[in-house]
Design an enzyme around this catalytic site. Structure first.
Site, PDB file in Angstrom:
ATOM      1  N   SER A   1      36.651  32.491  -7.131  1.00  0.00           N
ATOM      2  CA  SER A   1      35.361  33.092  -6.804  1.00  0.00           C
ATOM      3  C   SER A   1      34.807  33.873  -7.983  1.00  0.00           C
ATOM      4  O   SER A   1      35.554  34.446  -8.767  1.00  0.00           O
ATOM      5  CB  SER A   1      35.472  34.021  -5.601  1.00  0.00           C
ATOM      6  OG  SER A   1      34.202  34.621  -5.357  1.00  0.00           O
TER       7      SER A   1
ATOM      8  N   HIS B   1      37.021  34.446   2.478  1.00  0.00           N
ATOM      9  CA  HIS B   1      36.253  35.255   1.511  1.00  0.00           C
ATOM     10  C   HIS B   1      34.769  34.889   1.615  1.00  0.00           C
ATOM     11  O   HIS B   1      33.895  35.750   1.698  1.00  0.00           O
ATOM     12  CB  HIS B   1      36.765  35.006   0.091  1.00  0.00           C
ATOM     13  CG  HIS B   1      35.832  35.467  -0.994  1.00  0.00           C
ATOM     14  ND1 HIS B   1      34.701  34.754  -1.341  1.00  0.00           N
ATOM     15  CD2 HIS B   1      35.841  36.559  -1.779  1.00  0.00           C
ATOM     16  CE1 HIS B   1      34.053  35.397  -2.302  1.00  0.00           C
ATOM     17  NE2 HIS B   1      34.721  36.498  -2.591  1.00  0.00           N
ATOM     18  N   ASN B   2      34.480  33.600   1.619  1.00  0.00           N
ATOM     19  CA  ASN B   2      33.085  33.172   1.675  1.00  0.00           C
ATOM     20  C   ASN B   2      32.448  33.524   3.023  1.00  0.00           C
ATOM     21  O   ASN B   2      31.272  33.875   3.075  1.00  0.00           O
ATOM     22  CB  ASN B   2      32.976  31.673   1.404  1.00  0.00           C
ATOM     23  CG  ASN B   2      33.164  31.343  -0.060  1.00  0.00           C
ATOM     24  OD1 ASN B   2      33.860  32.059  -0.775  1.00  0.00           O
ATOM     25  ND2 ASN B   2      32.572  30.270  -0.528  1.00  0.00           N
TER      26      ASN B   2
ATOM     27  N   GLU C   1      31.573  37.003   2.823  1.00  0.00           N
ATOM     28  CA  GLU C   1      30.405  37.081   1.932  1.00  0.00           C
ATOM     29  C   GLU C   1      29.118  36.797   2.730  1.00  0.00           C
ATOM     30  O   GLU C   1      28.124  37.517   2.589  1.00  0.00           O
ATOM     31  CB  GLU C   1      30.607  36.061   0.808  1.00  0.00           C
ATOM     32  CG  GLU C   1      29.446  35.848  -0.123  1.00  0.00           C
ATOM     33  CD  GLU C   1      29.741  34.672  -1.091  1.00  0.00           C
ATOM     34  OE1 GLU C   1      30.847  34.607  -1.662  1.00  0.00           O
ATOM     35  OE2 GLU C   1      28.865  33.803  -1.243  1.00  0.00           O
TER      36      GLU C   1
ATOM     37  N   LYS D   1      40.187  31.687   0.370  1.00  0.00           N
ATOM     38  CA  LYS D   1      38.873  31.565  -0.292  1.00  0.00           C
ATOM     39  C   LYS D   1      37.787  31.270   0.746  1.00  0.00           C
ATOM     40  O   LYS D   1      36.678  31.795   0.665  1.00  0.00           O
ATOM     41  CB  LYS D   1      38.914  30.454  -1.350  1.00  0.00           C
ATOM     42  CG  LYS D   1      37.539  30.098  -1.941  1.00  0.00           C
ATOM     43  CD  LYS D   1      36.993  31.195  -2.816  1.00  0.00           C
ATOM     44  CE  LYS D   1      35.518  31.147  -3.160  1.00  0.00           C
ATOM     45  NZ  LYS D   1      34.906  29.914  -3.552  1.00  0.00           N
TER      46      LYS D   1
HETATM   47  P1  NDP Z   1      29.851  20.210  -9.190  1.00  0.00           P
HETATM   48  O1  NDP Z   1      30.377  20.575  -7.864  1.00  0.00           O
HETATM   49  O2  NDP Z   1      28.389  20.015  -9.349  1.00  0.00           O
HETATM   50  O3  NDP Z   1      30.601  18.878  -9.681  1.00  0.00           O
HETATM   51  C1  NDP Z   1      30.261  18.219 -10.873  1.00  0.00           C
HETATM   52  C2  NDP Z   1      31.491  17.713 -11.583  1.00  0.00           C
HETATM   53  O4  NDP Z   1      32.230  16.821 -10.730  1.00  0.00           O
HETATM   54  C3  NDP Z   1      31.150  16.940 -12.825  1.00  0.00           C
HETATM   55  O5  NDP Z   1      32.112  17.212 -13.815  1.00  0.00           O
HETATM   56  C4  NDP Z   1      31.241  15.506 -12.350  1.00  0.00           C
HETATM   57  O6  NDP Z   1      31.475  14.579 -13.380  1.00  0.00           O
HETATM   58  C5  NDP Z   1      32.433  15.597 -11.455  1.00  0.00           C
HETATM   59  N1  NDP Z   1      32.535  14.490 -10.503  1.00  0.00           N
HETATM   60  C6  NDP Z   1      31.766  14.270  -9.405  1.00  0.00           C
HETATM   61  N2  NDP Z   1      32.175  13.156  -8.775  1.00  0.00           N
HETATM   62  C7  NDP Z   1      33.232  12.668  -9.465  1.00  0.00           C
HETATM   63  C8  NDP Z   1      34.097  11.558  -9.301  1.00  0.00           C
HETATM   64  N3  NDP Z   1      33.947  10.717  -8.260  1.00  0.00           N
HETATM   65  N4  NDP Z   1      35.073  11.368 -10.216  1.00  0.00           N
HETATM   66  C9  NDP Z   1      35.234  12.225 -11.242  1.00  0.00           C
HETATM   67  N5  NDP Z   1      34.455  13.286 -11.447  1.00  0.00           N
HETATM   68  C10 NDP Z   1      33.471  13.510 -10.571  1.00  0.00           C
HETATM   69  O7  NDP Z   1      30.348  21.249 -10.322  1.00  0.00           O
HETATM   70  P2  NDP Z   1      30.523  22.837 -10.287  1.00  0.00           P
HETATM   71  O8  NDP Z   1      30.991  23.174 -11.647  1.00  0.00           O
HETATM   72  O9  NDP Z   1      29.344  23.531  -9.723  1.00  0.00           O
HETATM   73  O10 NDP Z   1      31.709  23.087  -9.259  1.00  0.00           O
HETATM   74  C11 NDP Z   1      32.996  22.518  -9.435  1.00  0.00           C
HETATM   75  C12 NDP Z   1      33.848  22.895  -8.245  1.00  0.00           C
HETATM   76  O11 NDP Z   1      33.966  24.318  -8.194  1.00  0.00           O
HETATM   77  C13 NDP Z   1      33.264  22.475  -6.903  1.00  0.00           C
HETATM   78  O12 NDP Z   1      34.308  22.090  -6.044  1.00  0.00           O
HETATM   79  C14 NDP Z   1      32.619  23.750  -6.390  1.00  0.00           C
HETATM   80  O13 NDP Z   1      32.551  23.774  -4.976  1.00  0.00           O
HETATM   81  C15 NDP Z   1      33.578  24.795  -6.923  1.00  0.00           C
HETATM   82  N6  NDP Z   1      33.024  26.118  -7.096  1.00  0.00           N
HETATM   83  C16 NDP Z   1      31.761  26.307  -7.583  1.00  0.00           C
HETATM   84  C17 NDP Z   1      31.241  27.564  -7.761  1.00  0.00           C
HETATM   85  C18 NDP Z   1      29.884  27.740  -8.318  1.00  0.00           C
HETATM   86  O14 NDP Z   1      29.422  28.897  -8.379  1.00  0.00           O
HETATM   87  N7  NDP Z   1      29.204  26.690  -8.741  1.00  0.00           N
HETATM   88  C19 NDP Z   1      32.018  28.761  -7.406  1.00  0.00           C
HETATM   89  C20 NDP Z   1      33.349  28.478  -6.976  1.00  0.00           C
HETATM   90  C21 NDP Z   1      33.799  27.213  -6.808  1.00  0.00           C
HETATM   91  P3  NDP Z   1      30.246  13.867 -14.155  1.00  0.00           P
HETATM   92  O15 NDP Z   1      29.820  14.837 -15.221  1.00  0.00           O
HETATM   93  O16 NDP Z   1      30.830  12.631 -14.720  1.00  0.00           O
HETATM   94  O17 NDP Z   1      29.172  13.627 -13.136  1.00  0.00           O
END
Ligand code: NDP
Length: 477
Positions: free
Chosen positions: A128, A186-187, A190, A183
C-alpha cells in the site's frame, strides 16, 4: 546471474518498486511483457542503481541469484496467472515468487498451494502507498512461508516505509493468503475512513454553512490533533484547491459519482461469509455505489425533505467541534470492525495474525497511515487477546467522552436531511454491542413460530420449541 531481486511488470507500481530496490543498493533484474517499458526504465533511471534489463523470461530468470526472488507487479487476476505459468517452469525448488499485486486472497491461497507442490515459495504480498509509496517506501504485508520471509524480510524492511519510531512498516503477516487478506481489509478500512471524512465535510458544508476553503482549514486544525492522518491531510489539500478553468472550488466541479476497483467490496463480501458485522465498511461501499446511480438519483431529486436552517457563526463553530468528536468515534468503530474481520480470517484459516503488528505496519507508507494506529498497537500490546478495540480502556473512555456530541451530530444530520450512513452505522454498532437486550430474542420467537427453528432460554440449557399452532406449550427440541 547476479541480481538479488527481479521485478516483472513495469507499469507505475513495478517501475517504482524496482527503483526503490535499486536505490537501496540491490541489483535488480527488470522485465516487462512489452520490452519497451523495460528499456525506458533503464534509460530514464539507470543512474539510480544497478539494473539488469531482460527481454525474455529466460534472460530474466538467468539474471537472478539463487534462491531466486521474483516480484510480479502486473494486473491482478488472469494476468497474474499467465505470468506465473510463464515463469514457474523456469524456476527451481527454493525459489520465491512474490506477488505484489492486489490479488484476492483466495487466489493467493490457490497459487501458493499449487506452487508449494513444486517446492516454490509463493509470497502473496499486500503493498500500500500507491505510486509514491512504491518508490519511497510502502507499507508491505507479505504472506507465504516463514522460510521465505527469512530470505525476503531484510530486503523488504530496507525498502519499506518507516514509522515515526523508525521501525520498518513490514512484518510476516502469516502463511499463504494472510498478507493479501490484511491488505484487503486495509482497503476496506480506507473506504470507511474516506466515507466518514466525506460525511464530516458534507455536514460542515450543508448544516454549518462553511465553504470548502473554510472546511479545509478546519481539517488542517483537526490534523494537528488525534485525527492526524494522511487522509485528513490530503482532504484539506483537495478542499482548498481551486479549479483553474472556472475559479470555483475544485470539489464543486468534480462529478459526484465515486468509483471503486473492488477491494472494498471484497472486504464486505468476505465479512458476510465469515459472519463479521463490518457495517461501517459496508455503508462506505454502498455509498459509492449509490452515488454512481445517476438516473436513480435524477429520478429522486424531487422527493420531499426538510428545510435546512442556517447556523450562526458561534453555533457553526461549536457544531464543527462536535463533528470532530463524531468522526473520531466513528473511526474507532470502523477500525474495530476491520480488526474483527482480520481476527476472524486468522481464526478461519489458521494464520495466527498478530493484530498489534498489523496496526504497527500501517503506521507509515500506506493510505490509512495515522497517529491513531500507534494507539491501536498500544491497545493490542497491552492486551493481545483484546476481544474488540472498544474493550480497550483508552478507546472506551474516548468514546464515552464523544458520544453525546456523536448523537447530537446525527440528530442534526437527520433533522437537516443530510445522509450520514457511516456515522449512523457506527453509532448503531456501538449501541447494539452495549445493549443489555437485543430484539434478536423476538427474531428467534418469529423464526420458531413460522419455521420451528427452535430457540434457547435465558434460564435453562437446551433447545426449545413452542407449539404455536396448538396449545402453545413448550417442548424440548
Ligand atoms: P496495472 O495494474 O495497470 O498493470 C499493468 C502491467 O501489467 C503492465 O506491466 C502490463 O504489461 C502487465 N500485464 C497486463 N496483462 C499482462 C499479461 N497477460 N501478461 C503479462 N503482463 C501483463 O499496473 P499498476 O502498476 O497500476 O499495478 C500493478 C499491480 O499493483 C496491480 O495488481 C495493482 O492492483 C497493484 N497495486 C496498484 C496500486 C496503485 O496505486 N496503482 C497500489 C497497490 C497495488 P504491458 O506493459 O506489456 O502491458
Amino acid at each position: 546471474s547476479s541480481a538479488q531481486i527481479g521485478v516483472t511488470g513495469l507499469a507505475v507500481m513495478g517501475r517504482n518498486l524496482a527503483r526503490n530496490f535499486a536505490r537501496n543498493g540491490y541489483t535488480v533484474a527488470v522485465h516487462n511483457r512489452t520490452a519497451a517499458r523495460t528499456h525506458a526504465l533503464v534509460e530514464e533511471f539507470g543512474h539510480e542503481g544497478r539494473f539488469i534489463a531482460a527481454e525474455t523470461a529466460k534472460e530474466f530468470v538467468a539474471a537472478l541469484e539463487r534462491p531466486r526472488r521474483l516480484v510480479i507487479m502486473v494486473k491482478a487476476g488472469e494476468p497474474t496467472d499467465a505470468v506465473i505459468e510463464e515463469f514457474a517452469p523456469l524456476l527451481e525448488p527454493g525459489d520465491m515468487i512474490i506477488d505484489g499485486g492486489n490479488a484476492h486472497f483466495a487466489d493467493t491461497r490457490r497459487r501458493e498451494r499449487e506452487l508449494r507442490e513444486k517446492g516454490i515459495h509463493f509470497v502473496g504480498t499486500g503493498i500500500s502507498g500507491g505510486e509514491e509509496g512504491a518508490l519511497n517506501g510502502p507499507s508491505i504485508m507479505p504472506g507465504g512461508s516463514k522460510e521465505s520471509y527469512e530470505s525476503l524480510g531484510p530486503m523488504l524492511e530496507k525498502i519499506s516505509a518507516k514509522a515515526a519510531d523508525g521501525s520498518p512498516c513490514v512484518t510476516h503477516v502469516g502463511p499463504d493468503g494472510a498478507g493479501h487478506f490484511v491488505k484487503m481489509v486495509h482497503n476496506g478500512i480506507e473506504y470507511a475512513d474516506m466515507q466518514l471524512i466525506g460525511e464530516a465535510y458534507q455536514l460542515l458544508h450543508d448544516v454549518a454553512g462553511y465553504s470548502p476553503a473554510q472546511i479545509a482549514d478546519i481539517f488542517r486544525t483537526w490534523n494537528t490533533g488525534r485525527l492526524d492522518s494522511y487522509l485528513i491531510e490530503i482532504t484539506a489539500e483537495v478542499l482548498s484547491h481551486v479549479d483553474a478553468a472556472t475559479g470555483k472550488p475544485f470539489v464543486d466541479v468534480v462529478v459526484d459519482q465515486a468509483e471503486q476497483k473492488g477491494t472494498g467490496r471484497w472486504t464486505v463480501q468476505i465479512a458476510l461469509d465469515l459472519g463479521v458485522p463490518v457495517s461501517g465498511i459496508a455503508e462506505a461501499v454502498f455509498a459509492r455505489s449509490l452515488s454512481g446511480h445517476a438516473a436513480l438519483r435524477e429520478a429522486s431529486r424531487g422527493l420531499a425533505g426538510p428545510k435546512a436552517k442556517p447556523m450562526g457563526e458561534s453555533e457553526a463553530a461549536a457544531f464543527a467541534d462536535r463533528v470532530e468528536q463524531a468522526l473520531y468515534a466513528s473511526k474507532i468503530v470502523s477500525y474495530t470492525q476491520g480488526f474483527h474481520e482480520i481476527a476472524a480470517g486468522s481464526e478461519e484459516y489458521g494464520w495466527d495474525i498478530d493484530l498489534g503488528a498489523v496496526a504497527s505496519i500501517w503506521r507509515g507508507g500506506c493510505i490509512i497511515r495515522a497517529a491513531f494506529l500507534d494507539r491501536i498497537r498500544a491497545a493490542y500490546d497491552a492486551r493481545p487477546d483484546l476481544p474488540s478495540l472498544l474493550s480497550d480502556e483508552t478507546f472506551g473512555r474516548e468514546i464515552a467522552e464523544a458520544q453525546d456530541d456523536w448523537r447530537e451530530v446525527l440528530i442534526a444530520a437527520v433533522r437537516n436531511g443530510v445522509p450520514t450512513p457511516g456515522f449512523a452505522a457506527a453509532l448503531a454498532y456501538y449501541d447494539a454491542l452495549r445493549a443489555e437486550r437485543l430484539p434478536a430474542a423476538l427474531t428467534q420467537g418469529q423464526r420458531d413460530y413460522f419455521g420451528a427453528h427452535t430457540y434457547r432460554r435465558t434460564d435453562r440449557e437446551g433447545s426449545f420449541h413452542t407449539l404455536w399452532g396448538g396449545d402453545r406449550s413448550e417442548v424440548s427440541a
